[in-house]
Design a protein around this motif. Structure first.
Motif, PDB file in Angstrom:
ATOM      1  N   LYS A  44       0.846  -1.189   0.000  1.00  0.00           N
ATOM      2  CA  LYS A  44       0.000   0.000   0.000  1.00  0.00           C
ATOM      3  C   LYS A  44       0.884   1.243   0.000  1.00  0.00           C
ATOM      4  O   LYS A  44       1.917   1.296   0.680  1.00  0.00           O
ATOM      5  CB  LYS A  44      -0.942   0.021   1.203  1.00  0.00           C
ATOM      6  N   PRO A  97      -6.056   1.509  -0.695  1.00  0.00           N
ATOM      7  CA  PRO A  97      -5.067   1.626  -1.763  1.00  0.00           C
ATOM      8  C   PRO A  97      -4.835   3.090  -2.149  1.00  0.00           C
ATOM      9  O   PRO A  97      -5.720   3.929  -2.016  1.00  0.00           O
ATOM     10  CB  PRO A  97      -5.725   0.867  -2.933  1.00  0.00           C
ATOM     11  N   GLY A 102      -6.500   7.746  -2.420  1.00  0.00           N
ATOM     12  CA  GLY A 102      -7.526   6.717  -2.292  1.00  0.00           C
ATOM     13  C   GLY A 102      -8.503   7.014  -1.176  1.00  0.00           C
ATOM     14  O   GLY A 102      -9.713   6.776  -1.303  1.00  0.00           O
ATOM     15  N   GLN A 347      -5.814   6.711 -10.524  1.00  0.00           N
ATOM     16  CA  GLN A 347      -6.150   6.005  -9.290  1.00  0.00           C
ATOM     17  C   GLN A 347      -7.612   6.235  -8.904  1.00  0.00           C
ATOM     18  O   GLN A 347      -8.319   5.303  -8.497  1.00  0.00           O
ATOM     19  CB  GLN A 347      -5.219   6.470  -8.171  1.00  0.00           C
ATOM     20  N   LEU A 351     -10.542   3.232  -8.495  1.00  0.00           N
ATOM     21  CA  LEU A 351     -11.337   2.975  -7.291  1.00  0.00           C
ATOM     22  C   LEU A 351     -12.823   3.246  -7.530  1.00  0.00           C
ATOM     23  O   LEU A 351     -13.685   2.505  -7.038  1.00  0.00           O
ATOM     24  CB  LEU A 351     -10.825   3.826  -6.131  1.00  0.00           C
ATOM     25  N   LEU A 354     -14.190   0.435  -9.587  1.00  0.00           N
ATOM     26  CA  LEU A 354     -14.229  -0.794  -8.792  1.00  0.00           C
ATOM     27  C   LEU A 354     -15.405  -0.797  -7.835  1.00  0.00           C
ATOM     28  O   LEU A 354     -16.128  -1.809  -7.716  1.00  0.00           O
ATOM     29  CB  LEU A 354     -12.908  -0.930  -8.026  1.00  0.00           C
ATOM     30  N   VAL A 391     -13.071  -2.768  -0.725  1.00  0.00           N
ATOM     31  CA  VAL A 391     -12.104  -2.009  -1.520  1.00  0.00           C
ATOM     32  C   VAL A 391     -10.967  -1.494  -0.639  1.00  0.00           C
ATOM     33  O   VAL A 391      -9.792  -1.556  -1.023  1.00  0.00           O
ATOM     34  CB  VAL A 391     -12.802  -0.854  -2.263  1.00  0.00           C
ATOM     35  N   LEU A 394      -7.983  -3.818   0.010  1.00  0.00           N
ATOM     36  CA  LEU A 394      -7.112  -4.250  -1.076  1.00  0.00           C
ATOM     37  C   LEU A 394      -5.776  -3.509  -1.068  1.00  0.00           C
ATOM     38  O   LEU A 394      -5.689  -2.349  -0.668  1.00  0.00           O
ATOM     39  CB  LEU A 394      -7.798  -4.015  -2.417  1.00  0.00           C
ATOM     40  N   ASP A 396      -2.583  -1.921  -3.403  1.00  0.00           N
ATOM     41  CA  ASP A 396      -2.571  -1.176  -4.664  1.00  0.00           C
ATOM     42  C   ASP A 396      -2.636  -2.107  -5.881  1.00  0.00           C
ATOM     43  O   ASP A 396      -3.490  -1.920  -6.757  1.00  0.00           O
ATOM     44  CB  ASP A 396      -1.311  -0.315  -4.762  1.00  0.00           C
ATOM     45  N   ALA A 399      -6.089  -3.751  -6.240  1.00  0.00           N
ATOM     46  CA  ALA A 399      -7.133  -2.845  -6.719  1.00  0.00           C
ATOM     47  C   ALA A 399      -7.102  -2.754  -8.238  1.00  0.00           C
ATOM     48  O   ALA A 399      -8.154  -2.775  -8.905  1.00  0.00           O
ATOM     49  CB  ALA A 399      -6.972  -1.459  -6.092  1.00  0.00           C
ATOM     50  N   TRP A 402      -8.358  -6.235  -9.594  1.00  0.00           N
ATOM     51  CA  TRP A 402      -9.808  -6.394  -9.421  1.00  0.00           C
ATOM     52  C   TRP A 402     -10.561  -5.502 -10.400  1.00  0.00           C
ATOM     53  O   TRP A 402     -11.568  -5.922 -10.977  1.00  0.00           O
ATOM     54  CB  TRP A 402     -10.200  -6.044  -7.983  1.00  0.00           C
ATOM     55  N   HIS A 403     -10.098  -4.279 -10.579  1.00  0.00           N
ATOM     56  CA  HIS A 403     -10.768  -3.375 -11.512  1.00  0.00           C
ATOM     57  C   HIS A 403     -10.753  -3.951 -12.924  1.00  0.00           C
ATOM     58  O   HIS A 403     -11.776  -3.952 -13.620  1.00  0.00           O
ATOM     59  CB  HIS A 403     -10.085  -2.008 -11.489  1.00  0.00           C
TER      60      HIS A 403
END
Length: 418
Positions: A44, A97, A102, A347, A351, A354, A391, A394, A396, A399, A402-403
């Motif tokens: 992170k 993240p 974030g 970023q 997020l 996501l 979220v 997670l 970095d 994230a 997953w996205h």
């Protein structure tokens, strides 16, 4: 709070390791150190994106450094060293993240369920989300730390209020917050929390400048040569980090720039000799900031052990302002360096996308820890909070992955974070 209350856990536990001599606070420290949330801090962002340079700090290394500084400072004041160590290790467990970027993104997305704040999320991780102890009702008690340990992590022991950016508890975590704060003065932080907070400020200010120098992102030459640049920095610091006026900060900045301790920061070339000189500078600054707080606090309260609500940590104003100036240097020349706006926008997009994808596909899109919590949530706000928890947990890289998986967008150059 009495000492008996200090070591009480919300879910009673049977005695363990009879005769081992381990204290409740040593157990607290071990629980944080061995937690999954603590391990995730390795990937992170602190200031620089995690994984971009082996020298630069992550949330994990920052937390270890805060814990070490807090432990030694607390011991000099008579605090239980394991208690302040635990607070230092745990203080950033709730950070999501991509660092503060974030945090700001999730705060905007989480408005329907009370917003997002890293310190409030830390309380949630410690008392609910981390897997360690399950209560008699089947609900998770998180790490089930002692009351004193939870109180020591409470940098902002109040709920969200109009006009206040920082807070320490979400509405649905009030029962455990009220339990851990029972008997404590309203809004007042215990001494251990104040020690942890100052250790965090010291580590953040000194080490972020060290990382910026090593990474080639900042130089002190513009500040030494250009009065307009010094004025701009002081305006930044007055707006973000300090209650001092920009004019007062200007005088303190000149004193700081003239201090021989900063000389190794000029002409840094990355050699072994330069790295040693840079480390010497950071060590001197850290010792100076810590020593000033210990000396001032001892002058006010005397030589005896100081714990819990016996005292407040006193940091001389000029020392606090110099610390703020170093944070401002990192802000201006590292966090706001050219190219940062585009990186932060990517970023934010990751997020945001996501969270929307998880909301649309839940509970199937959630992992096995969070899917049952989503199903048990009583309303849309509570379900959104579960998604935000997912979220925030997670790293970095996770994230980004997953996205890509949930949106079908490859993590190619448009989502490169460095």
């Amino acid at each position: 709070m009495s000492s008996g209350d200090d070591v009480r856990r919300r879910v009673p536990e049977p005695p363990k390791d009879a005769g081992s001599g381990r204290t409740p606070y040593q157990r607290d420290r071990a629980r944080v150190l061995h937690s999954a949330a603590f391990r995730r801090l390795a990937a992170k962002t602190q200031v620089h994106t995690a994984g971009t340079d082996d020298f630069l700090r992550t949330r994990l290394t920052h937390s270890l450094e805060v814990a070490q500084i807090a432990r030694e400072m607390g011991a000099r004041l008579g605090c239980d060293p394991d208690l302040v160590d635990t607070a230092g290790l745990a203080h950033d467990l709730g950070h999501p993240p991509f660092g503060h970027n974030g945090e700001a993104t999730l705060d905007g997305l989480a408005q329907p369920c009370g917003g997002f704040e890293g310190n409030a999320q830390t309380l949630r991780v410690l008392t609910r989300l981390e897997a360690k102890v399950v209560g008699p009702d089947g609900a998770s008690a998180g790490l089930n730390l002692t009351r004193a340990a939870l109180d020591a992590t409470a940098k902002y022991p109040w709920p969200r209020r109009p006009g206040q950016r920082k807070f320490g508890v979400y509405p649905d975590d009030r029962p455990v917050f009220d339990w851990l704060r029972r008997g404590a003065p309203d809004d007042r932080r215990c001494l251990e929390a104040q020690v942890m907070d100052w250790a965090d400020d010291v580590a953040y200010s000194v080490h972020d400048v060290e990382d910026g120098i090593h990474g080639g992102y900042l130089s002190l030459r513009p500040l030494r040569d250009d009065p307009d640049e010094r004025a701009a920095l002081c305006a930044d610091v007055a707006a973000v980090y300090s209650t001092e006026s920009a004019d007062d900060l200007g005088a303190l900045l000149l004193d700081l720039l003239a201090d021989p301790v900063l000389e190794p920061l000029a002409g840094y070339d990355g050699s072994h000799r330069a790295q040693a000189a840079l480390k010497s500078s950071t060590s001197v600054l850290t010792g100076r900031f810590v020593g000033a707080a210990v000396t001032a606090t001892r002058a006010r309260y005397g030589p005896g052990p100081l714990r819990r609500y016996d005292a407040d940590l006193l940091v001389p104003g000029p020392v606090r302002a110099q610390c703020a100036l170093l944070k401002g240097i990192a802000l201006r020349y590292v966090m706001r360096r050219p190219g940062s706006a585009g990186r932060y926008a990517r970023q934010h997009e990751i997020l945001t996308g996501l969270v929307h994808a998880l909301v649309a596909g839940a509970p199937e899109t959630l992992d096995p820890v969070f899917a049952p919590l989503w199903r048990a949530a009583p309303d849309d706000a509570a379900r959104l909070r579960v998604v935000i928890d997912q979220v925030a947990s997670l790293t970095d890289p996770a994230a980004v992955t997953w996205h890509a998986r949930l949106t079908g967008r490859s993590p190619g150059s448009e989502f490169r974070l460095t």
